[in-house]
Design an enzyme around this catalytic site. Sequence first.
Site, mmCIF file in Angstrom:
data_model
loop_
_atom_site.group_PDB
_atom_site.id
_atom_site.type_symbol
_atom_site.label_atom_id
_atom_site.label_comp_id
_atom_site.label_asym_id
_atom_site.label_seq_id
_atom_site.Cartn_x
_atom_site.Cartn_y
_atom_site.Cartn_z
ATOM 1 N N MET A 30 7.644 4.228 -3.314
ATOM 2 C CA MET A 30 7.894 3.994 -4.736
ATOM 3 C C MET A 30 6.607 4.262 -5.536
ATOM 4 O O MET A 30 6.427 3.751 -6.639
ATOM 5 C CB MET A 30 8.381 2.558 -4.962
ATOM 6 C CG MET A 30 9.708 2.292 -4.243
ATOM 7 S SD MET A 30 10.701 1.011 -5.003
ATOM 8 C CE MET A 30 9.606 -0.385 -4.897
ATOM 9 N N HIS A 37 0.265 3.699 2.606
ATOM 10 C CA HIS A 37 1.106 4.897 2.448
ATOM 11 C C HIS A 37 0.417 6.118 3.069
ATOM 12 O O HIS A 37 1.061 6.953 3.690
ATOM 13 C CB HIS A 37 1.349 5.193 0.970
ATOM 14 C CG HIS A 37 2.127 4.133 0.240
ATOM 15 N ND1 HIS A 37 1.565 3.313 -0.698
ATOM 16 C CD2 HIS A 37 3.434 3.761 0.334
ATOM 17 C CE1 HIS A 37 2.478 2.484 -1.168
ATOM 18 N NE2 HIS A 37 3.618 2.720 -0.567
HETATM 19 O O1 PAF Z 1 9.354 0.487 0.841
HETATM 20 C C1 PAF Z 1 9.570 1.047 -0.251
HETATM 21 O O2 PAF Z 1 8.651 1.439 -0.972
HETATM 22 C C2 PAF Z 1 10.993 1.224 -0.730
HETATM 23 O O3 PAF Z 1 11.786 0.142 -0.408
HETATM 24 C C3 PAF Z 1 11.632 2.547 -0.257
HETATM 25 C C4 PAF Z 1 11.780 2.579 1.264
HETATM 26 C C5 PAF Z 1 10.784 3.731 -0.706
HETATM 27 C C6 PAF Z 1 13.025 2.704 -0.856
HETATM 28 O O4 PAF Z 1 12.989 2.736 -2.255
#
Ligand code: PAF
Length: 283
Positions: A30, A37
């Site tokens: 997100m 990430h």
């Molecule tokens: O973990 C996240 O950031 C969200 O829940 C995801 C997996 C991108 C789904 O919107």
Amino acid sequence: MKVSQTIKLARKNVSAARKQGKTIGLVPTMGALHRGHISLIEAAKKKCDYVVVSIFVNPTQFGPSEDFGKYPRPLEEDLKMCKKAGADLVFNPSVEEMYPEKNITWVNVEKITENLCGRSRPRHFRGVTTVCTKLFNIVAPDMAFFGQKDAQQAIVIKRMVADLNMPLKIIVCPTVREQSGLALSSRNKYLSEQEREDAAYIYKSLQKCKEMIDSGGRNTETLINEMRNILQQKKSIKIEYISIVDEKTLENIDYIQDKALAAVAVRIGSTRLIDNFPIDITR
Ligand code: PAF
């Protein structure tokens, strides 16, 4: 690195890579990217030839009183980080692109979405599984990468993929932490300096639980009480749950027998933070 805002263009880019015989890895996010990430992008790069990062703040997984509106959206910075980490494509659709009409089709995983975060966020996982299904249909990845920090999410998605015979593999990567032990999260941005210091007690409580298990502790009530004692040392921490659950059913257990999950959710000010560690006493 390419950036696509539309489903059509994302599909075109992915299918060109696929035609060259490349395997496709998807890192769904997100945005508001952090080292956690980046570790997912790096894992994807190791295992796949072409890495797609999706950046989409998904409205259907937020409750009406949650932080959808104020969720951080530092797109320029995110794009720089994706490029540096070696992503091949960023898929960054608008809400209208992903949900052109009010959504009436949902993917819903039962039972394992009811405990833990499901208790306070009743339709959250339905939003997550629906958007992940859409992303999997758009990108058609061979593998998708999720973080252990959102343990319930990873377990739910794995189960959805198995139950619906989706043709991809889910890879779960270790939680990345600050030096204090605080798990990296986009929501850490909401914390003041003092709150961030206090938040380290979440990890402290999990570590204590791990130590007790390592020295033979099996009774979950005792373990949970000890974790509660640690968290209660910080007045700013409001406990939502401290649970030890079966790693498959995610139901609370009284006694640890083999594999389980210790999971914590707290609020510090208005920020909700979660963390966990997988337990495996068979090793
Ligand atoms: O973990 C996240 O950031 C969200 O829940 C995801 C997996 C991108 C789904 O919107």
